[in-house]
Write an enzyme that holds these catalytic residues in place. Structure first.
Site: not given
Length: 486
Positions: A30, A38, A41, A63, A65, A68, A429, A433, A449
């Protein structure tokens, strides 16, 4: 091209979402390339070629689809982005595809030469950085053409093409279809109210409710909020040309499609790639949950259900905003820190018109705070901020404004943590974080913590650190799992 085609074809045939974004499938019969999820088919195995990136598939002549939509695939995991120059470069190219920055500028920010970046990038992805950048621009343009009602000229400029003519020529050459022809072929409804809505994919499962709960508890009045199962906030960007862009962002969730929907005000169109990059970082959309769970499932031997598949790190949209809030939150409750942050915004944040009730200001920049006359504690003291915290915020703002500390993709988390801890008032801490949320570092661990201590059996800090060694390089995810288990 990727090897082990039998295993990749099996994943493609199974439509396994765990591999979404990990590879793409070129189908010779294709001339298109697809995501492994995807639903078209199923092609024969002999007609399939497997590529590590969309750019590589496009350079091979395929190129994208239209079913999808490869532009919706999630990207590489955060551990790659922090550990590997090439992956960090790829993320920077995605984020800056509309800014017009040259490869030399990006390489300089990464601390290497453009020649070295080309060499290692091509070795990893089998395409040159400029080819990868072009694919980023084309896929962003394709998404805008498909999902919005923007004019083709606006699409071209937002995606980083210098002119409509150049955009049309490149689009036709790669996709064998004009931009207007693509728009006519797509059936999705497009926005007509001036707002721009796009989709960003992730690898399921995704804990949307947990993320919103975390962000809601730390929301700053006037800047961000959660409403109707949606996250909304104001935004402020400064372009490479020094122009200011103000606007708003709204993020929703479509669980059936494994995407977050991102709606932005039209005023943010010139900085759209940066907006999308920040949303990815905020919601940790690059995460590979199965890779994380493979290591952290040993946590469940401590207590069943302690580690949950799909847990994400809540990142941030504005790194300085998050860092200041972390400083304000030292030794006080989460709610009290939100109150102080809201007062700071009300006094020194820039007003912005959003047409969304409750979103009124953007958080002040480091330069905004540094421009205030006199010591910062004189301005923040009346808001309830202690002098010590005000001095820490001033030094943090100065370090960021002068480039001593950086929170962008070029930053090395371990080095940044060391620099943060040289600022009086920022300890281990707070530094860990900030690295976890601002730098998306996957291996931070907050052994002191309160939530971490409460979730684990009684033990010393050293014993907790020793226990967490088995959770590398995903200790940030371990920390979030421990928080969520309370």
């Amino acid at each position: 091209m990727l090897k082990n085609s039998n295993a990749l074809y099996a994943a493609f045939k199974a439509k396994d979402a765990r591999f979404d974004g990990r590879f793409f499938v070129g189908i010779s019969s294709t001339g298109i390339y697809c995501r492994p999820v995807c639903r078209a088919r199923q092609p024969k195995a002999e007609n399939c070629t497997f590529f590590s990136t969309a750019a590589e598939a496009e350079q091979a002549g395929y190129r994208p689809c239209l079913l999808c939509r490869p532009e919706l695939a999630p990207g590489s995991s955060v551990t790659d982005a922090t550990a590997n120059l090439v992956h960090r470069a790829a993320r920077m190219l995605e984020e800056n595809c509309g800014s017009g920055q040259s490869l030399e500028e990006i390489a300089g920010r990464l601390g290497c030469t453009a020649r070295h970046l080309r060499r290692v990038f091509t070795a990893e992805y089998n395409v040159q950085p400029v080819q990868y950048l072009q694919t980023c621009r084309l896929l962003l343009a394709k998404s805008l053409l498909t999902d919005t009602g923007l004019s083709v000229l606006d699409v071209a400029l937002a995606a980083g093409f210098g002119s409509l003519r150049r955009f049309t020529d490149v689009f036709k050459r790669h996709y064998h279809l004009s931009p207007t022809a693509l728009r006519k072929r797509m059936s999705e409804e497009k926005g007509t109210d001036g707002d721009i809505t796009l989709a960003l994919g992730y690898r399921p499962p995704y804990p949307w409710e947990n993320m919103l709960k975390f962000l809601a508890g730390r929301a700053i009045a006037g800047v961000d909020m959660i409403k109707n199962n949606t996250y909304m906030r104001t935004a402020h960007f400064i372009t490479t040309g020094g122009k200011h862009s103000y606007g708003w962002v709204r993020v929703g969730h479509k669980a059936r499609k494994n995407v977050l929907t991102v709606t932005v005000s039209e005023s943010l169109l010139p900085v759209l790639p940066q907006v999308l990059a920040r949303v990815r970082r905020l919601f940790d959309l690059q995460c590979d949950p199965d890779a994380v769970y493979e290591i952290l499932q040993s946590m469940n031997t401590i207590r069943p259900g302690l580690c949950v598949l799909g847990t994400r790190i809540p990142g941030c949209f504005d790194a300085f905003e998050m860092a200041v809030r972390a400083v304000l939150g030292q030794q006080i409750t989460v709610k009290a820190a939100s109150t102080l942050a809201a007062r700071l915004v009300g006094a020194h944040g820039a007003p912005v018109h959003t047409e969304i009730e409750g979103l009124t200001h953007v958080f002040p920049t480091p330069e905004d705070l540094l421009a205030l006359e006199g010591p910062l504690e004189l301005h923040l003291g009346p808001l309830g901020v202690t002098a010590a915290r005000a001095k820490t915020i001033h030094e943090l703002a100065r370090s960021l404004a002068e480039g001593e500390i950086s929170f962008d993709l070029c930053a090395q988390p371990e080095e940044t943590i060391k620099k943060l801890m040289t600022i009086r008032g920022i300890g281990s801490w707070t530094a860990q974080y900030i690295a976890m949320r601002a730098l998306a570092w996957p291996d931070a661990f907050l052994e002191t913590d309160a939530g971490v201590k409460k979730a684990l059996p009684p033990c010393t800090s050293k014993e907790r650190m020793k226990l967490a060694e088995a959770w590398r390089p995903w200790r940030s995810y371990a920390t979030v799992n421990l928080w969520n288990s309370r």
